[in-house]
Design a protein around this motif. Structure first.
Motif, PDB file in Angstrom:
ATOM      1  N   LEU A 249       0.828  -1.211   0.000  1.00 34.55           N
ATOM      2  CA  LEU A 249       0.000   0.000   0.000  1.00 34.55           C
ATOM      3  C   LEU A 249       0.861   1.260   0.000  1.00 34.55           C
ATOM      4  O   LEU A 249       0.518   2.247  -0.659  1.00 34.55           O
ATOM      5  CB  LEU A 249      -0.970  -0.010   1.176  1.00 34.55           C
ATOM      6  N   ALA A 250       1.975   1.232   0.723  1.00 37.37           N
ATOM      7  CA  ALA A 250       2.896   2.377   0.676  1.00 37.37           C
ATOM      8  C   ALA A 250       3.446   2.550  -0.737  1.00 37.37           C
ATOM      9  O   ALA A 250       3.554   3.675  -1.244  1.00 37.37           O
ATOM     10  CB  ALA A 250       4.030   2.180   1.679  1.00 37.37           C
ATOM     11  N   TRP A 251       3.769   1.462  -1.384  1.00 37.82           N
ATOM     12  CA  TRP A 251       4.250   1.481  -2.767  1.00 37.82           C
ATOM     13  C   TRP A 251       3.166   2.012  -3.694  1.00 37.82           C
ATOM     14  O   TRP A 251       3.413   2.849  -4.559  1.00 37.82           O
ATOM     15  CB  TRP A 251       4.671   0.075  -3.131  1.00 37.82           C
ATOM     16  N   PHE A 252       1.937   1.551  -3.500  1.00 33.43           N
ATOM     17  CA  PHE A 252       0.793   2.005  -4.292  1.00 33.43           C
ATOM     18  C   PHE A 252       0.581   3.516  -4.133  1.00 33.43           C
ATOM     19  O   PHE A 252       0.443   4.245  -5.125  1.00 33.43           O
ATOM     20  CB  PHE A 252      -0.458   1.229  -3.855  1.00 33.43           C
ATOM     21  N   PHE A 253       0.572   4.007  -2.903  1.00 29.93           N
ATOM     22  CA  PHE A 253       0.376   5.448  -2.677  1.00 29.93           C
ATOM     23  C   PHE A 253       1.528   6.273  -3.254  1.00 29.93           C
ATOM     24  O   PHE A 253       1.310   7.339  -3.815  1.00 29.93           O
ATOM     25  CB  PHE A 253       0.214   5.758  -1.185  1.00 29.93           C
ATOM     26  N   THR A 254       2.743   5.751  -3.119  1.00 31.69           N
ATOM     27  CA  THR A 254       3.900   6.457  -3.678  1.00 31.69           C
ATOM     28  C   THR A 254       3.773   6.568  -5.187  1.00 31.69           C
ATOM     29  O   THR A 254       3.939   7.653  -5.753  1.00 31.69           O
ATOM     30  CB  THR A 254       5.212   5.735  -3.301  1.00 31.69           C
ATOM     31  N   TRP A 255       3.451   5.471  -5.843  1.00 30.07           N
ATOM     32  CA  TRP A 255       3.313   5.507  -7.302  1.00 30.07           C
ATOM     33  C   TRP A 255       2.139   6.375  -7.736  1.00 30.07           C
ATOM     34  O   TRP A 255       2.240   7.104  -8.724  1.00 30.07           O
ATOM     35  CB  TRP A 255       3.171   4.107  -7.849  1.00 30.07           C
ATOM     36  N   CYS A 256       1.026   6.294  -7.013  1.00 29.13           N
ATOM     37  CA  CYS A 256      -0.126   7.136  -7.381  1.00 29.13           C
ATOM     38  C   CYS A 256       0.247   8.614  -7.302  1.00 29.13           C
ATOM     39  O   CYS A 256      -0.056   9.390  -8.217  1.00 29.13           O
ATOM     40  CB  CYS A 256      -1.320   6.854  -6.476  1.00 29.13           C
TER      41      CYS A 256
END
Length: 189
Positions: free
Chosen positions: A143-150
Motif C-alpha cells: 500500500l505504501a508502494w501504491f500510494f507512492t506511485w499514485c
C-alpha cells in the motif's frame, strides 16, 4: 535502479505506462473473477464474486473515477497543460502494486482470515490472527508502494509537486475513497 522503483513515471513512456496498466487491469479482473474477489470501492474488497464482465467493469469504473478526480484537480490547480490521457495512463500503471497485494489471497490462511474480517465474525478472529498479521505486514509495504506511485504519477502528469501536490493528491484520494462505493453501486448488477 532504486529511483526507477520509486518513480518509474520519469522513465516510462506514456505508451508503456498505458500498455502495462491495461495488461494489469485485465489480469487483475480475471484474477478477481476466478478467485471470487469483488471490488467494492477504490481499495475495498469483498468475497462475493461476480461475472467476468462485472469484474472488468468495476476495475475500469474505479480507475476512471479516480483518474477523473485527479485530472480535474490538475486542471484547476496546475499552471501546466494537463492531459487526461497522461493522468489516466499513469494512474492505471500506479495500481499495479495494489493489484499485487491481491495475490496474497491465494494463500488459504490469509484468505480465511480476511473472510472472517469481511463477514465481521469477531468470535473467529482469534483463530485467524496469524493470517491477519501476515496480511497486514505485507500489505502495508504494497500500500505504501501504491500510494507512492499514485502520487508520483499524479505529480508527473500534472506538474503539481511537493507540499501543494501532496495535499491536492491526498484530498482527491480521500474524496475518491469515500465516494467510490456509491459509484460501484450504480454500476453493480
Amino acid at each position: 535502479m532504486f529511483e526507477k522503483l520509486i518513480n518509474p513515471f520519469r522513465y516510462l513512456s506514456l505508451r508503456q505506462a498505458m500498455s502495462w496498466g491495461i495488461v494489469a487491469l485485465l489480469l487483475t479482473s480475471v484474477y478477481c473473477w476466478k478467485t471470487e474477489i469483488r471490488l467494492e470501492s477504490l481499495t475495498q474488497l469483498s468475497f462475493e464474486g461476480g461475472t467476468l464482465f462485472d469484474s472488468v467493469l468495476r476495475q475500469v469504473a474505479m480507475w476512471l473515477f479516480f483518474s477523473g478526480l485527479l485530472y480535474v484537480s490538475g486542471l484547476i490547480f496546475s499552471h501546466s497543460k494537463v492531459r487526461f490521457v497522461d493522468v489516466a495512463s499513469f494512474t492505471m500503471f500506479a495500481r499495479i502494486p495494489y493489484d499485487l497485494t491481491l495475490l496474497l489471497f491465494l494463500s488459504p490462511m490469509i484468505r480465511n482470515a480476511m473472510e472472517v474480517v469481511s463477514d465481521r465474525n469477531f468470535a473467529a478472529i482469534g483463530s485467524n490472527i496469524t493470517g491477519m498479521t501476515i496480511y497486514s505486514l505485507i500489505s502495508v509495504f504494497f500500500l505504501a508502494w501504491f500510494f507512492t506511485w499514485c502520487y508520483k504519477g499524479f505529480a508527473e502528469s500534472t506538474n503539481l509537486k511537493n507540499g501543494r501536490g501532496i495535499w491536492i493528491f491526498a484530498l482527491c484520494f480521500a474524496v475518491a475513497y469515500f465516494t467510490s462505493p456509491f459509484v460501484v453501486k450504480y454500476i453493480a448488477f
